[in-house]
Design a protein around this motif. Structure first.
Motif, PDB file in Angstrom:
ATOM      1  N   TYR A 161      15.997  20.311 -37.197  1.00 29.93           N
ATOM      2  CA  TYR A 161      16.794  20.839 -36.095  1.00 29.93           C
ATOM      3  C   TYR A 161      18.084  20.020 -35.963  1.00 29.93           C
ATOM      4  CZ  TYR A 161      12.818  23.583 -34.303  1.00 29.93           C
ATOM      5  OH  TYR A 161      11.800  24.482 -34.151  1.00 29.93           O
ATOM      6  N   PRO A 162      19.187  20.654 -35.556  1.00 32.87           N
ATOM      7  CA  PRO A 162      20.427  19.891 -35.331  1.00 32.87           C
ATOM      8  C   PRO A 162      20.219  18.827 -34.256  1.00 32.87           C
ATOM      9  CG  PRO A 162      20.874  22.244 -35.429  1.00 32.87           C
ATOM     10  CD  PRO A 162      19.389  22.108 -35.401  1.00 32.87           C
ATOM     11  N   ALA A 163      20.568  17.594 -34.567  1.00 29.28           N
ATOM     12  CA  ALA A 163      20.326  16.481 -33.643  1.00 29.28           C
ATOM     13  C   ALA A 163      21.069  16.681 -32.328  1.00 29.28           C
ATOM     14  CB  ALA A 163      20.735  15.158 -34.290  1.00 29.28           C
ATOM     15  N   GLY A 164      22.287  17.233 -32.377  1.00 27.11           N
ATOM     16  CA  GLY A 164      23.046  17.434 -31.151  1.00 27.11           C
ATOM     17  C   GLY A 164      22.372  18.412 -30.208  1.00 27.11           C
ATOM     18  N   ASN A 165      21.871  19.531 -30.721  1.00 29.72           N
ATOM     19  CA  ASN A 165      21.194  20.518 -29.879  1.00 29.72           C
ATOM     20  C   ASN A 165      19.944  19.913 -29.223  1.00 29.72           C
ATOM     21  OD1 ASN A 165      22.770  21.825 -32.025  1.00 29.72           O
ATOM     22  ND2 ASN A 165      22.120  23.734 -31.062  1.00 29.72           N
ATOM     23  N   VAL A 166      19.175  19.193 -30.039  1.00 37.59           N
ATOM     24  CA  VAL A 166      17.958  18.581 -29.513  1.00 37.59           C
ATOM     25  C   VAL A 166      18.298  17.546 -28.447  1.00 37.59           C
ATOM     26  CG1 VAL A 166      15.956  17.164 -30.105  1.00 37.59           C
ATOM     27  CG2 VAL A 166      16.673  19.009 -31.627  1.00 37.59           C
ATOM     28  N   ALA A 167      19.353  16.746 -28.692  1.00 37.70           N
ATOM     29  CA  ALA A 167      19.730  15.718 -27.731  1.00 37.70           C
ATOM     30  C   ALA A 167      20.185  16.337 -26.412  1.00 37.70           C
ATOM     31  CB  ALA A 167      20.826  14.838 -28.316  1.00 37.70           C
ATOM     32  N   VAL A 168      20.989  17.410 -26.475  1.00 39.27           N
ATOM     33  CA  VAL A 168      21.436  18.078 -25.245  1.00 39.27           C
ATOM     34  C   VAL A 168      20.248  18.635 -24.469  1.00 39.27           C
ATOM     35  CG1 VAL A 168      22.721  20.062 -24.351  1.00 39.27           C
ATOM     36  CG2 VAL A 168      23.733  18.594 -26.100  1.00 39.27           C
ATOM     37  N   PHE A 169      19.301  19.234 -25.195  1.00 36.80           N
ATOM     38  CA  PHE A 169      18.112  19.782 -24.541  1.00 36.80           C
ATOM     39  C   PHE A 169      17.368  18.684 -23.771  1.00 36.80           C
ATOM     40  CE2 PHE A 169      13.517  20.448 -24.636  1.00 36.80           C
ATOM     41  CZ  PHE A 169      13.399  21.679 -24.026  1.00 36.80           C
ATOM     42  N   TYR A 170      17.117  17.556 -24.442  1.00 30.27           N
ATOM     43  CA  TYR A 170      16.360  16.485 -23.803  1.00 30.27           C
ATOM     44  C   TYR A 170      17.182  15.787 -22.727  1.00 30.27           C
ATOM     45  CZ  TYR A 170      12.407  16.739 -27.017  1.00 30.27           C
ATOM     46  OH  TYR A 170      11.288  17.139 -27.702  1.00 30.27           O
ATOM     47  N   LEU A 171      18.503  15.690 -22.905  1.00 30.38           N
ATOM     48  CA  LEU A 171      19.321  15.091 -21.856  1.00 30.38           C
ATOM     49  C   LEU A 171      19.226  15.896 -20.560  1.00 30.38           C
ATOM     50  CD1 LEU A 171      22.586  13.987 -23.725  1.00 30.38           C
ATOM     51  CD2 LEU A 171      21.116  12.529 -22.320  1.00 30.38           C
ATOM     52  N   ALA A 172      19.338  17.223 -20.679  1.00 30.73           N
ATOM     53  CA  ALA A 172      19.235  18.066 -19.479  1.00 30.73           C
ATOM     54  C   ALA A 172      17.846  17.963 -18.854  1.00 30.73           C
ATOM     55  CB  ALA A 172      19.553  19.518 -19.841  1.00 30.73           C
ATOM     56  N   ALA A 173      16.815  18.012 -19.705  1.00 33.02           N
ATOM     57  CA  ALA A 173      15.446  17.965 -19.184  1.00 33.02           C
ATOM     58  C   ALA A 173      15.154  16.629 -18.511  1.00 33.02           C
ATOM     59  CB  ALA A 173      14.459  18.220 -20.322  1.00 33.02           C
ATOM     60  N   ASN A 174      15.442  15.534 -19.198  1.00 34.89           N
ATOM     61  CA  ASN A 174      15.107  14.222 -18.655  1.00 34.89           C
ATOM     62  C   ASN A 174      15.983  13.832 -17.474  1.00 34.89           C
ATOM     63  OD1 ASN A 174      12.979  13.661 -20.479  1.00 34.89           O
ATOM     64  ND2 ASN A 174      14.465  13.133 -22.064  1.00 34.89           N
ATOM     65  N   ALA A 175      17.249  14.287 -17.490  1.00 34.37           N
ATOM     66  CA  ALA A 175      18.116  14.004 -16.347  1.00 34.37           C
ATOM     67  C   ALA A 175      17.551  14.647 -15.087  1.00 34.37           C
ATOM     68  CB  ALA A 175      19.534  14.502 -16.617  1.00 34.37           C
ATOM     69  N   TYR A 176      17.102  15.910 -15.199  1.00 34.80           N
ATOM     70  CA  TYR A 176      16.534  16.530 -14.003  1.00 34.80           C
ATOM     71  C   TYR A 176      15.204  15.889 -13.621  1.00 34.80           C
ATOM     72  CZ  TYR A 176      14.315  19.388 -10.625  1.00 34.80           C
ATOM     73  OH  TYR A 176      13.676  19.773  -9.484  1.00 34.80           O
ATOM     74  N   LEU A 177      14.354  15.601 -14.610  1.00 32.35           N
ATOM     75  CA  LEU A 177      13.060  14.993 -14.281  1.00 32.35           C
ATOM     76  C   LEU A 177      13.256  13.663 -13.564  1.00 32.35           C
ATOM     77  CD1 LEU A 177      10.975  15.710 -17.527  1.00 32.35           C
ATOM     78  CD2 LEU A 177      10.890  16.914 -15.342  1.00 32.35           C
ATOM     79  N   GLY A 178      14.195  12.840 -14.058  1.00 35.05           N
ATOM     80  CA  GLY A 178      14.457  11.570 -13.381  1.00 35.05           C
ATOM     81  C   GLY A 178      15.006  11.765 -11.986  1.00 35.05           C
TER      82      GLY A 178
END
Length: 361
Positions: free
Chosen positions: A125-142
């Motif tokens: 998977y493209p690293a940038g797409n995966v990173a954006v996905f997890y950044l959005a998810a973890n930012a909201y979870l935190g």
């Protein structure tokens, strides 16, 4: 720890569903039940996705389902503390603002997930797409967990001790989860920037997130479990005293069967197998013993009622014989086995001591 997390999670969900059936209009209970339901739905997606350590990922559809549900878990948790003191307009407005934040996070997560080519294996998977996905998810979870922590500490200040202890455990779990998501945000940012992620960060994630989730589940379940344990202790105490009163009750019930409070009993096997009937039978036996002693007291020999249980037991034997012969020796009833206080427990202890002495008299 994953197995323990799953076991505690589904046990807590079943318990909250049982409570919700009994109180369907309880809004805070509805929120915490929905929170646990979303967590229970996310759990198998995480297992199916492999629970891999970020920034790697499992198949994107499974990972997306897991994190979307986890975002709803956190949102429901925030709503629980917002509505814990009532559905005021201020709480509704705050819930809407929190809803806008989770919707924004879900939009970014959805866009990032949809741009991932699904015909590729997860490791490509493209690293940038995966990173954006997890950044959005973890930012909201935190963010959501931090908001829930603030609400939990505010609510705990005016809560009952048992609930306050549960909220303290849940708050400690949320602190660990916020720390874990903060570390994950660092990992996501480093991955997006193409930097090397220090290997020491991954154990830090494991030893903050998993214990935090366990502590949170234990804290949410603690008040209900503690209440049930306290009720179980009372039930066992009633069971012991119920059997200790049996010798006295049998004698009095045989002498005055018309005083039985349960004239038309149901099937004995059903009453014996029903654990919730024990408290009812216990109180009924105490009342019937007291009524029987009042009815038997005019036949008691002696000028003054005895205070020693052994002596009183012998007089009760004589009173039962006098009653069978129809010879009353007193014009009126007198109090027997009187406790030192008005507490029901002291009254039952006096009856139990008399019952034990009567068994050997």
């Amino acid at each position: 720890m994953t197995a323990a997390q799953g076991a505690l999670l589904y046990a807590a969900l079943l318990w909250k569903l049982y409570q919700l059936v009994r109180a369907p209009r309880d809004v805070p209970l509805r929120m915490v039940t929905l929170c646990l339901a979303c967590a229970a739905a996310a759990f198998p997606f995480g297992i199916a996705a492999g629970n891999v350590v970020q920034p790697d990922t499992g198949p994107m559809p499974l990972t997306y389902a897991q994190y979307a549900l986890l975002a709803l878990v956190v949102y429901m948790l925030v709503c629980f503390f917002l509505f814990a003191e009532g559905t005021s307009p201020r709480a509704v407005s705050a819930a809407r603002r929190q809803g806008a934040v989770v919707v924004a996070a879900l939009v970014v997560m959805t866009a990032a997930a949809l741009t991932v080519p699904l015909d590729l294996p997860p490791e490509e998977y493209p690293a940038g797409n995966v990173a954006v996905f997890y950044l959005a998810a973890n930012a909201y979870l935190g963010f959501g967990l931090a908001s829930a922590f603030v609400g939990a500490r505010r609510y705990a200040r005016g809560a009952q001790p048992r609930l306050a202890r549960g909220l303290l455990l849940a708050s400690a779990g949320m602190v660990l989860m916020v720390l874990g998501t903060a570390v994950l945000l660092v990992v996501n940012g480093a991955t997006w920037a193409g930097a090397t992620v220090p290997a020491a960060l991954f154990p830090a994630v494991t030893f903050t997130l998993l214990p935090g989730i366990l502590l949170f589940i234990v804290g949410v379940s603690y008040p209900g479990v503690a209440t049930r344990l306290a009720a179980a202790r009372v039930w066992l105490q009633h069971l012991r005293m119920y059997h200790r009163l049996a010798p006295l009750w049998r004698e009095l019930n045989a002498a005055f069967p018309e005083d039985a409070l349960h004239r038309v009993p149901g099937p004995a096997w059903r009453d014996a197998l029903n654990p919730f009937a024990m408290n009812r039978r216990y109180y009924r036996r105490v009342i019937e013993c007291r009524d029987g002693l009042v009815r038997l007291s005019p036949y008691l020999p002696g000028d003054e009622p005895a205070t020693d249980p052994v002596e009183l037991a012998h007089r009760l034997r004589a009173a039962l014989r006098s009653r069978a012969e129809g010879r009353a020796v007193r014009p009126r009833a007198v109090a027997l086995a009187v406790p030192m206080s008005d507490a029901l427990e002291d009254d039952v202890r006096e009856l139990a001591a008399l019952s034990r002495a009567l068994r050997t008299a």
